[in-house]
Design an enzyme around this catalytic site. Structure first.
Site, PDB file in Angstrom:
ATOM      1  N   GLN A  83       0.808  -1.214   0.000  1.00  0.00           N
ATOM      2  CA  GLN A  83       0.000   0.000   0.000  1.00  0.00           C
ATOM      3  C   GLN A  83       0.846   1.271   0.000  1.00  0.00           C
ATOM      4  O   GLN A  83       0.309   2.375  -0.054  1.00  0.00           O
ATOM      5  CB  GLN A  83      -0.928  -0.002   1.214  1.00  0.00           C
ATOM      6  N   HIS A 147      -0.819  -0.334   5.546  1.00  0.00           N
ATOM      7  CA  HIS A 147      -1.202   0.702   6.512  1.00  0.00           C
ATOM      8  C   HIS A 147      -0.187   1.834   6.635  1.00  0.00           C
ATOM      9  O   HIS A 147       0.289   2.158   7.717  1.00  0.00           O
ATOM     10  CB  HIS A 147      -1.470   0.071   7.884  1.00  0.00           C
ATOM     11  N   GLU A 241     -14.335   3.268  10.082  1.00  0.00           N
ATOM     12  CA  GLU A 241     -14.875   4.314  10.956  1.00  0.00           C
ATOM     13  C   GLU A 241     -14.772   5.700  10.348  1.00  0.00           C
ATOM     14  O   GLU A 241     -13.873   5.990   9.565  1.00  0.00           O
ATOM     15  CB  GLU A 241     -14.104   4.349  12.282  1.00  0.00           C
ATOM     16  N   TYR A 251      -8.667   6.911  20.049  1.00  0.00           N
ATOM     17  CA  TYR A 251      -9.771   6.399  19.239  1.00  0.00           C
ATOM     18  C   TYR A 251      -9.867   4.864  19.261  1.00  0.00           C
ATOM     19  O   TYR A 251     -10.636   4.290  18.504  1.00  0.00           O
ATOM     20  CB  TYR A 251      -9.670   6.975  17.827  1.00  0.00           C
ATOM     21  N   TYR A 262      -9.905 -10.904   9.661  1.00  0.00           N
ATOM     22  CA  TYR A 262     -10.361 -11.287   8.327  1.00  0.00           C
ATOM     23  C   TYR A 262     -10.802 -12.744   8.281  1.00  0.00           C
ATOM     24  O   TYR A 262     -11.597 -13.135   7.433  1.00  0.00           O
ATOM     25  CB  TYR A 262      -9.265 -11.018   7.303  1.00  0.00           C
TER      26      TYR A 262
END
Length: 366
Positions: A83, A147, A241, A251, A262
């Site tokens: 990513q 991430h 979210e 959070y 998963y």
């Protein structure tokens, strides 16, 4: 045998239906192609003359105006893995005077093997980036491919906010303010750290951290009326979210979550805990959100004020109708268009949408 097959069919139907997005389709929209033939337009922004600067995840910066595209020189070496790559882009609030452009990207510079998210600025002149300056580098590097985050947003006071994902290390990074990753950060435009940041005076803390307990935020925008910073982040299976970011708040990831692994197994039994913020909204099933902006113009009639979020997984634009800061309805726009990666409202008041393996299109309301 017939009963067994029927039961298997019912299980299959149930699993299949659970995997589908439940948001209704709004067909009262279409699009106009603006920038064709892009691979992964991770971020884009508009220059004062309405030209566009577009980051391609593979490492290119493209200038586009009146049908002409030019690849910009001066881009640094990009760490391309999973990513990670060339990520977001935003102009300095005083760009007309200083020509400063800000970027987030994955870099292998710094401690350890692999790479991590980096925030930098550069001057843009004559189709070239010069005076490149690294403002923040998340440490340490990691060879994991997931991430990285990462979105950029200047607020009304000129502070630069940015996000870094947990880099796939959920059990160590997000809840530890002495470590980078899994955080929202706030810095000055020159990279220095505001002394009123919530953890500035905490021993050993990463002083640029503004909030923590995040998984992988790939959407960030400012509410046009309240000036609050809104983000969204990828959850695990279920539990994507939307959050309103407040200084020093936790959070919750991964202590609390509305998602599961998963594989379907649980990693926590908690959806709430004292001292941890509840999301404004969460998606189950996950839509894999990327890109985020409010409609803040008269181009779309009664859609003005709605929040838009891209869906990578279900390949549409999610329009969220708000009432008193709560999402009361969701609808699918541009249904099936492809993996929606990035969103911006242009200087003309129209919404522009970056779609993987397609390009950038302009949203039209019919």
């Amino acid at each position: 045998m017939k009963l067994k097959l029927t039961l298997i069919g019912l299980v299959f139907i149930n699993l299949f239906s659970c995997a589908q997005d439940k948001n209704p389709i709004n067909a009262n929209n279409s699009y106009e192609m603006v920038v064709p033939n892009l691979n992964i337009p991770w971020g884009f922004t508009f220059l004062p003359d309405s030209a566009m600067l577009i980051t391609e995840k593979e490492g290119q910066l493209i200038h586009f105006k009146n049908g002409n595209r030019t690849e910009i020189s001066g881009v640094p070496e990009i760490y391309l893995r999973g990513q990670g790559g060339f990520l977001d882009i935003v102009l300095h609030p005083d760009y007309k005077d200083n020509n400063l452009v800000y970027f987030s990207y994955a870099s292998s510079e710094g401690e350890g093997d692999g790479g991590n998210t980096t925030i930098a600025s550069a001057e843009f002149k004559n189709m070239t980036l010069t005076n490149w300056k690294v403002l923040y580098k998340a440490e340490p590097n990691s060879r994991k491919g997931q991430h990285f985050g990462s979105r950029l947003q200047f607020d009304k006071d000129g502070y630069l906010f940015f996000t870094v994902g947990d880099r796939g290390n959920r059990d160590e990074n997000p809840q530890d303010i002495t470590k980078d990753c899994g955080k929202v950060y706030r810095i000055h435009d020159d990279g220095t750290i505001p002394e009123d940041n919530p953890f500035y005076k905490v021993p050993n803390a990463k002083k640029a951290i503004y909030s923590y307990g995040h998984r992988n935020p790939q959407g960030m925008t400012i509410h046009p009326k309240t000036d609050e910073i809104w983000t969204h982040e990828h959850g695990p299976k279920g539990g994507d979210e939307i959050n309103i970011i407040k200084a020093g708040k936790n959070y919750g990831w991964p202590v609390i979550s509305y998602g599961v692994n998963y594989s379907g197994t649980k990693f926590t039994d908690l959806t709430e805990k004292e001292g941890m913020e509840q999301p404004l909204h969460y998606w189950d099933p996950s839509i894999a959100p990327s890109g985020m902006t409010f409609i803040n113009s008269d181009k779309y009639g009664d859609w003005n004020g709605n929040l838009l979020v891209g869906s990578l997984k279900f390949q549409y634009l999610d329009m969220c109708t708000l009432k008193e800061n709560k999402i009361v309805r969701e609808e699918r726009l541009l249904d099936g268009i492809g993996r929606v990666r990035s969103l911006e409202q242009g200087p003309d008041g129209y919404i522009y949408v970056g779609v993987e393996n397609l390009g950038i299109v302009k949203l039209l309301k019919q």
